[in-house]
Scaffold this active site. Structure first.
Site, PDB file in Angstrom:
ATOM      1  N   ASN A  39       0.949  -1.075  -0.126  1.00  0.00           N
ATOM      2  CA  ASN A  39      -0.043  -0.081  -0.139  1.00  0.00           C
ATOM      3  C   ASN A  39       0.858   1.211   0.132  1.00  0.00           C
ATOM      4  O   ASN A  39       1.804   1.297   0.956  1.00  0.00           O
ATOM      5  CB  ASN A  39      -0.836  -0.017   1.292  1.00  0.00           C
ATOM      6  CG  ASN A  39      -1.650   1.338   1.150  1.00  0.00           C
ATOM      7  OD1 ASN A  39      -1.403   2.075   2.655  1.00  0.00           O
ATOM      8  ND2 ASN A  39      -2.434   1.772   0.322  1.00  0.00           N
ATOM      9  N   HIS A  86      -7.567   6.445   0.718  1.00  0.00           N
ATOM     10  CA  HIS A  86      -6.377   5.664   0.364  1.00  0.00           C
ATOM     11  C   HIS A  86      -6.132   4.277   0.961  1.00  0.00           C
ATOM     12  O   HIS A  86      -5.244   3.589   0.288  1.00  0.00           O
ATOM     13  CB  HIS A  86      -5.193   6.448   0.973  1.00  0.00           C
ATOM     14  CG  HIS A  86      -4.028   6.407   0.442  1.00  0.00           C
ATOM     15  ND1 HIS A  86      -3.434   6.332  -0.861  1.00  0.00           N
ATOM     16  CD2 HIS A  86      -2.589   6.163   1.262  1.00  0.00           C
ATOM     17  CE1 HIS A  86      -2.133   5.916  -0.725  1.00  0.00           C
ATOM     18  NE2 HIS A  86      -1.785   5.823   0.361  1.00  0.00           N
ATOM     19  N   TRP A  87      -7.095   4.216   1.747  1.00  0.00           N
ATOM     20  CA  TRP A  87      -6.954   2.779   2.633  1.00  0.00           C
ATOM     21  C   TRP A  87      -8.043   1.540   1.995  1.00  0.00           C
ATOM     22  O   TRP A  87      -8.906   1.350   2.830  1.00  0.00           O
ATOM     23  CB  TRP A  87      -7.092   2.717   4.182  1.00  0.00           C
ATOM     24  CG  TRP A  87      -5.899   2.960   4.795  1.00  0.00           C
ATOM     25  CD1 TRP A  87      -4.555   3.086   4.260  1.00  0.00           C
ATOM     26  CD2 TRP A  87      -5.236   3.396   6.431  1.00  0.00           C
ATOM     27  NE1 TRP A  87      -3.636   3.305   5.059  1.00  0.00           N
ATOM     28  CE2 TRP A  87      -4.317   3.616   6.346  1.00  0.00           C
ATOM     29  CE3 TRP A  87      -6.418   3.195   7.155  1.00  0.00           C
ATOM     30  CZ2 TRP A  87      -3.611   3.725   7.606  1.00  0.00           C
ATOM     31  CZ3 TRP A  87      -5.942   3.448   8.376  1.00  0.00           C
ATOM     32  CH2 TRP A  87      -4.533   3.687   8.543  1.00  0.00           C
TER      33      TRP A  87
END
Length: 270
Positions: free
Chosen positions: A103, A250-251
């Site tokens: 990530n 973003h996650w």
């Protein structure tokens, strides 16, 4: 099963990385992103158990400068440093071939390892990976601009920590008091050099060299890495698919944890 992470410090060249392991079977390495207080256990708390249950050996390393790993103040935090120390740690725990799940910064590290040592990497899973835009593009993103400004200030507070980690998601319901406290405890130990000297080159000209099967995820509300980056993979890589999620930041692995786990496990087993 009620899996428990078993962690210890692993010598990785001149530094020690904290590496946690659970489960058995083919190896899956979860590589976390950057940001104050980041660690593998906090970034992937909603994911690793599903993979251990599915018959995988899960490895959760804290990158140099993060989590419980060494945090030197006399080095520049370059992509080569992150990738080199992680490769050394994986070798020490006997990893000969693995799927790398990355990530943000972790995505850039996974790509760099795959480019440097293709035989080590079976497949790649990318969640809003870094390392495919110019530094100027990333630093113009609102999430990164706020993160750098807040963390490099002399009076970084727990309220700053909460605001920064909330920027990682679209829906703040996913940000708990325990997560903020956990990350703030780590952030207080991190030297400012971790962010101020970080250098990640633009790897997009080399995407076509990634011959491993790639599965990717991106949230359209990402404030750190522009979701348009997915098209760069689709145009350049020989075997790649990406999923875009609306109303996700973003996650993806946090906000859509169940879907993420199912899709990745299916990708790895079929």
């Amino acid at each position: 099963m009620d899996w428990q992470l078993s962690g210890r410090h692993i010598q990785a060249g001149d530094y020690r990385l904290w590496v946690a392991v659970a489960g058995s079977g083919p190896t899956v390495v979860f590589i976390h992103g950057s940001g104050p207080g980041a660690s593998a256990a906090s970034n992937f708390s909603r994911n690793w158990r599903a993979f251990a249950d599915a018959g995988f050996r899960v490895i959760l390393p804290d990158l140099i400068g993060y989590g419980a790993s060494d945090k030197p103040t006399h080095v520049d935090y370059t992509l080569d440093l992150f990738a080199g120390t992680l490769r050394a740690a994986l070798a020490e725990v006997g990893v000969e071939r693995a799927t790398l799940v990355g990530n943000s910064l972790g995505g850039a590290i996974a790509m760099q390892i795959a480019l440097d040592d293709p035989a080590l990497v079976d497949r790649l899973v990318m969640m809003a990976p870094g390392g495919i835009e110019t530094r100027e593009t990333y630093f113009a993103m609102p999430g990164i601009a706020r993160m750098v400004g807040d963390f490099t200030s002399p009076d970084f507070t727990e309220a700053d920590q909460r605001r920064l980690v909330t920027n990682l998601v679209h829906d703040p319901v996913h940000i708990t008091d325990a997560l903020v406290a956990e990350r703030y405890a780590v952030a207080r130990q991190q030297p400012k050099q971790v962010l101020s000297t970080m250098r990640v080159p633009d790897l997009s000209p080399r995407l076509g060299e990634l011959t491993q099967p790639i599965l990717g995820f991106w949230g359209t509300e990402d404030a750190f890495c522009p979701a348009s980056g997915a098209q760069k993979f689709l145009a350049a890589c020989p075997d790649v698919r990406f999923m875009l999620f609306n109303k996700v930041g973003h996650w993806v692995m946090v906000e859509r944890a169940g879907e993420f786990n199912r899709h990745v496990i299916d990708f790895l087993t079929h």
